[in-house]
Design a protein around this motif. Structure first.
Motif, short mmCIF file in Angstrom:
data_model
loop_
_atom_site.label_atom_id
_atom_site.label_comp_id
_atom_site.label_asym_id
_atom_site.label_seq_id
_atom_site.Cartn_x
_atom_site.Cartn_y
_atom_site.Cartn_z
N LEU A 20 21.13 32.55 68.06
CA LEU A 20 20.67 33.93 68.21
C LEU A 20 19.35 33.94 68.96
N PHE A 21 19.01 35.08 69.49
CA PHE A 21 17.77 35.26 70.24
C PHE A 21 16.58 34.92 69.34
N PRO A 22 15.63 34.10 69.78
CA PRO A 22 14.48 33.76 68.94
C PRO A 22 13.55 34.96 68.77
N LEU A 23 13.06 35.14 67.56
CA LEU A 23 12.16 36.26 67.27
C LEU A 23 10.77 35.75 66.91
N ASP A 24 9.76 36.58 67.19
CA ASP A 24 8.39 36.20 66.82
C ASP A 24 8.08 36.73 65.43
N SER A 25 6.82 36.66 65.02
CA SER A 25 6.43 37.06 63.66
C SER A 25 6.58 38.56 63.41
N THR A 26 6.70 39.36 64.47
CA THR A 26 6.88 40.80 64.31
C THR A 26 8.34 41.21 64.50
N SER A 27 9.24 40.23 64.45
CA SER A 27 10.68 40.44 64.62
C SER A 27 11.06 40.99 65.99
N ARG A 28 10.24 40.72 66.97
CA ARG A 28 10.54 41.08 68.36
C ARG A 28 10.95 39.81 69.09
N PRO A 29 11.67 39.93 70.19
CA PRO A 29 12.06 38.73 70.94
C PRO A 29 10.84 37.88 71.30
N ASP A 30 10.92 36.60 71.03
CA ASP A 30 9.82 35.69 71.32
C ASP A 30 9.94 35.23 72.77
N MET A 31 9.17 35.85 73.63
CA MET A 31 9.27 35.59 75.06
C MET A 31 8.65 34.26 75.46
N SER A 32 8.00 33.57 74.53
CA SER A 32 7.42 32.27 74.87
C SER A 32 8.50 31.23 75.14
N PHE A 33 9.75 31.51 74.76
CA PHE A 33 10.85 30.59 75.03
C PHE A 33 11.46 30.81 76.41
N CYS A 38 12.65 36.11 82.56
CA CYS A 38 13.31 36.49 81.30
C CYS A 38 14.77 36.05 81.23
N LEU A 39 15.17 35.17 82.12
CA LEU A 39 16.54 34.67 82.13
C LEU A 39 16.56 33.17 81.85
N HIS A 40 15.70 32.43 82.49
CA HIS A 40 15.64 30.98 82.33
C HIS A 40 14.69 30.61 81.20
N PHE A 41 14.86 29.40 80.68
CA PHE A 41 13.98 28.94 79.62
C PHE A 41 12.63 28.52 80.18
N SER A 42 11.61 28.64 79.34
CA SER A 42 10.29 28.10 79.67
C SER A 42 10.26 26.64 79.25
N VAL A 43 9.13 25.99 79.41
CA VAL A 43 9.00 24.60 78.97
C VAL A 43 9.30 24.51 77.48
N ARG A 44 8.81 25.46 76.71
CA ARG A 44 9.06 25.48 75.26
C ARG A 44 10.55 25.65 74.97
N GLY A 45 11.21 26.53 75.69
CA GLY A 45 12.64 26.75 75.50
C GLY A 45 13.45 25.52 75.86
N TYR A 46 13.10 24.88 76.99
CA TYR A 46 13.81 23.66 77.38
C TYR A 46 13.58 22.53 76.36
N ALA A 47 12.38 22.47 75.80
CA ALA A 47 12.11 21.45 74.78
C ALA A 47 12.99 21.67 73.55
N GLU A 48 13.15 22.92 73.14
CA GLU A 48 14.01 23.24 72.00
C GLU A 48 15.47 22.88 72.29
N MET A 49 15.93 23.21 73.49
CA MET A 49 17.31 22.90 73.85
C MET A 49 17.52 21.39 73.94
N ASN A 68 20.99 26.76 67.16
CA ASN A 68 19.63 26.24 67.32
C ASN A 68 18.70 27.24 66.66
N ASN A 69 17.85 26.79 65.77
CA ASN A 69 17.01 27.72 65.01
C ASN A 69 15.68 28.03 65.67
N PHE A 70 15.39 27.50 66.85
CA PHE A 70 14.19 27.82 67.61
C PHE A 70 12.90 27.73 66.80
N THR A 71 12.73 26.69 66.05
CA THR A 71 11.46 26.47 65.37
C THR A 71 10.71 25.41 66.15
#
Length: 127
Positions: A20-33, A38-49, A68-71
């Motif tokens: 599922l789409f990763p969420l931040d602490s305010t339950s909004r999409p966590d764009m840091s991934f 807004c289509l490709h992963f960031s370094v953080r997103g690629y690390a999680e994958m 993937n739980n995106f923690t």
């Protein structure tokens, strides 16, 4: 195609099937991934994958994690088991030449959730 080969195997790694789409602490999409587009992963997103893919390759066939739980937690990265220090295939997972059901399984995520997530991503990206 490669069932009888002892030197090669193809194994589906389903770590992204029910993610599922990763969420931040305010339950909004966590764009840091995601990257600026807004289509490709960031370094953080690629690390999680990469961690999820590595863990999937070590899990036996039939017991692979399908999400993937995106923690952002490096402790979830697994090491090879000393008793089975290799990447898991059908053969070394105990399936041998048996008929494993490789039919496409139905996703637990409804199709409309993917559409809603995609539209939300475009809207968030345009903001």
């Amino acid at each position: 195609r490669y069932e009888q080969r002892e030197d090669f195997a193809v194994v589906i790694q389903p770590f992204f099937r029910n993610t599922l789409f990763p969420l931040d602490s305010t339950s909004r999409p966590d764009m840091s991934f995601f990257a600026a587009d807004c289509l490709h992963f960031s370094v953080r997103g690629y690390a999680e994958m990469a961690m999820a893919l590595w863990n999937n390759m070590l899990e036996p066939v039939g017991e692979k994690q399908t999400y993937n739980n995106f923690t952002h937690d490096r402790s979830k990265l697994r090491c090879p088991n000393p008793e089975k220090p290799f990447l898991s295939t059908r053969r070394n997972s105990g399936f041998g030449n048996s008929d494993l059901n490789l039919e496409k399984t139905e996703s637990s995520v409804p199709y409309w959730a993917v559409i809603v997530t995609a539209v939300a991503g475009v809207l968030v990206g345009s903001l």
